[in-house]
Design a protein around this motif. Sequence first.
Motif, PDB file in Angstrom:
ATOM      1  N   GLU A  48       4.775   5.968  10.851  1.00 22.12           N
ATOM      2  CA  GLU A  48       5.131   5.244  12.073  1.00 22.12           C
ATOM      3  C   GLU A  48       6.651   5.118  12.195  1.00 22.12           C
ATOM      4  O   GLU A  48       7.235   5.364  13.259  1.00 22.12           O
ATOM      5  CB  GLU A  48       4.500   3.856  12.065  1.00 22.12           C
ATOM      6  CG  GLU A  48       2.997   3.853  12.262  1.00 22.12           C
ATOM      7  CD  GLU A  48       2.419   2.457  12.188  1.00 22.12           C
ATOM      8  OE1 GLU A  48       1.586   2.124  13.043  1.00 22.12           O
ATOM      9  OE2 GLU A  48       2.794   1.691  11.268  1.00 22.12           O
ATOM     10  N   ASP A  70       2.878   4.256   1.173  1.00 20.37           N
ATOM     11  CA  ASP A  70       3.591   4.556   2.419  1.00 20.37           C
ATOM     12  C   ASP A  70       3.758   3.336   3.329  1.00 20.37           C
ATOM     13  O   ASP A  70       4.016   3.487   4.516  1.00 20.37           O
ATOM     14  CB  ASP A  70       2.896   5.677   3.199  1.00 20.37           C
ATOM     15  CG  ASP A  70       3.115   7.038   2.568  1.00 20.37           C
ATOM     16  OD1 ASP A  70       4.012   7.149   1.712  1.00 20.37           O
ATOM     17  OD2 ASP A  70       2.390   7.986   2.915  1.00 20.37           O
ATOM     18  N   GLU A  71       3.641   2.128   2.788  1.00 20.89           N
ATOM     19  CA  GLU A  71       3.840   0.927   3.597  1.00 20.89           C
ATOM     20  C   GLU A  71       5.308   0.490   3.491  1.00 20.89           C
ATOM     21  O   GLU A  71       5.778   0.095   2.436  1.00 20.89           O
ATOM     22  CB  GLU A  71       2.928  -0.200   3.124  1.00 20.89           C
ATOM     23  CG  GLU A  71       2.966  -1.424   4.038  1.00 20.89           C
ATOM     24  CD  GLU A  71       2.020  -2.523   3.569  1.00 20.89           C
ATOM     25  OE1 GLU A  71       1.705  -3.418   4.372  1.00 20.89           O
ATOM     26  OE2 GLU A  71       1.600  -2.482   2.385  1.00 20.89           O
ATOM     27  N   THR A 120      -2.208   7.914  14.452  1.00 31.25           N
ATOM     28  CA  THR A 120      -0.942   7.192  14.266  1.00 31.25           C
ATOM     29  C   THR A 120      -0.215   7.036  15.590  1.00 31.25           C
ATOM     30  O   THR A 120       0.271   5.948  15.930  1.00 31.25           O
ATOM     31  CB  THR A 120      -0.037   7.941  13.269  1.00 31.25           C
ATOM     32  OG1 THR A 120      -0.698   8.064  12.022  1.00 31.25           O
ATOM     33  CG2 THR A 120       1.288   7.194  13.079  1.00 31.25           C
ATOM     34  N   ASP A 138       0.838  -1.183   0.000  1.00 31.79           N
ATOM     35  CA  ASP A 138       0.000   0.000   0.000  1.00 31.79           C
ATOM     36  C   ASP A 138       0.878   1.240   0.000  1.00 31.79           C
ATOM     37  O   ASP A 138       2.087   1.174   0.270  1.00 31.79           O
ATOM     38  CB  ASP A 138      -0.905   0.014   1.233  1.00 31.79           C
ATOM     39  CG  ASP A 138      -1.906  -1.123   1.214  1.00 31.79           C
ATOM     40  OD1 ASP A 138      -2.239  -1.590   0.109  1.00 31.79           O
ATOM     41  OD2 ASP A 138      -2.342  -1.542   2.311  1.00 31.79           O
ATOM     42  N   SER A 173       1.391  -4.457   9.542  1.00 31.25           N
ATOM     43  CA  SER A 173       1.997  -3.541   8.586  1.00 31.25           C
ATOM     44  C   SER A 173       2.591  -2.339   9.300  1.00 31.25           C
ATOM     45  O   SER A 173       2.108  -1.929  10.363  1.00 31.25           O
ATOM     46  CB  SER A 173       0.933  -3.070   7.584  1.00 31.25           C
ATOM     47  OG  SER A 173       1.467  -2.142   6.672  1.00 31.25           O
ATOM     48  N   CYS A 174       3.640  -1.764   8.736  1.00 29.51           N
ATOM     49  CA  CYS A 174       4.255  -0.549   9.265  1.00 29.51           C
ATOM     50  C   CYS A 174       4.223   0.533   8.199  1.00 29.51           C
ATOM     51  O   CYS A 174       4.703   0.330   7.078  1.00 29.51           O
ATOM     52  CB  CYS A 174       5.694  -0.811   9.693  1.00 29.51           C
ATOM     53  SG  CYS A 174       6.562   0.678  10.270  1.00 29.51           S
ATOM     54  N   SER A 175       3.691   1.685   8.555  1.00 30.41           N
ATOM     55  CA  SER A 175       3.619   2.804   7.612  1.00 30.41           C
ATOM     56  C   SER A 175       4.835   3.696   7.748  1.00 30.41           C
ATOM     57  O   SER A 175       5.540   3.675   8.763  1.00 30.41           O
ATOM     58  CB  SER A 175       2.352   3.622   7.868  1.00 30.41           C
ATOM     59  OG  SER A 175       2.461   4.307   9.115  1.00 30.41           O
TER      60      SER A 175
END
Length: 354
Positions: free
Chosen positions: A58, A44-45, A150, A42, A53-55
């Motif tokens: 984050e 900005d993943e 977030t 996705d 998942s980490c964006s």
Amino acid sequence: MRMKRSGAAAAILAACMLTVSVGGCGRGDDIGTKVVLTTGFDKDEIFRIETSSCSLPELMVYLTTIQNRYESVYGREIWQTNADGVTLEENVKNIALAQIAQIKTMNLMAENYEVELNEEERARAENAAQAYYESLGDREIELMGVNEKTIRSLYMELARAEKMYQYTIKDINPEISDDEARTITVQHILIKTYALDGTGKKIEYTQEAKKEAHMKAQEALGLAREGEDFDALIRKYSEDDKTTYSFGKGEMDEAFEAAAFNLGTEEISDIVETEFGYHIIKCISTFDREETDANKVKIVEQRREEAFGQEYDAYVETLTRNLNEELWETVNFIYDEDVKTQNFFEVYEEYFGD
């Protein structure tokens, strides 16, 4: 002389509360070693571990926190440092990646064990998130790309990870004997066998210079054996900024420790060679009740860390980890005078430190 490092932090929070040390940067390659993909992510993943998942926002909270902690101690010029062709900035990026990957992984473990935050813990995390978010300036919010949701998610995950750690080690309470935890106190004289160049790099003495250093150590030892005041000899001969050490087993250089633990009170060792140079050790105390009791606590924590580490490592091996390399390569530090935030973990500790 510097003590050997002990084990990992006693709790997951301590692992994230970075001790700012230029020499302590690992690569942090705890993610992406199994499967690496650059498609199917996705926007900005940064990475995906199974269903977690980490964006990018984050990750930027972790990365910016660590960056500013370094700069507050060493200044921005610290980023000119590199080792073996790897910049310190790249090392710190990997540290941030590893830290947040560990938190995400521990939350997956928590799902398996049905470890959940209770209502009071969730409220603490929400209050911590509000406090941290309100501490941010508009420019920090913009450049890190964060919102309060977030931050709330990060604190929820951090709290759940710590709870998972405590759940794992709850039944580990080993009995530690006085002998195993015994802490002694010594003084020493150090005659170095190395110098530092302009960049702080260690340069070993030549054989001739080492011979001169050994002769100096023999001179100091002879005077000590003749009854000269040891404190005065330290002032005259020693090249260590620290004169007295209290330590338990496994905390010091092996040769130094072996010699020290074989001394009785007021006894003086022969010349002991370590990587730092030649030492002459005088035992001040062969047993310190207060320090020994404190060391028992530390040993118990180390045993718990080891037990958790074994379970964690085994769990990680079962996971599929995917790193978005294309996005990862674009991640950089934020260099902006208005971006100074570094208290993400301190705020957490204010609400969960008890």
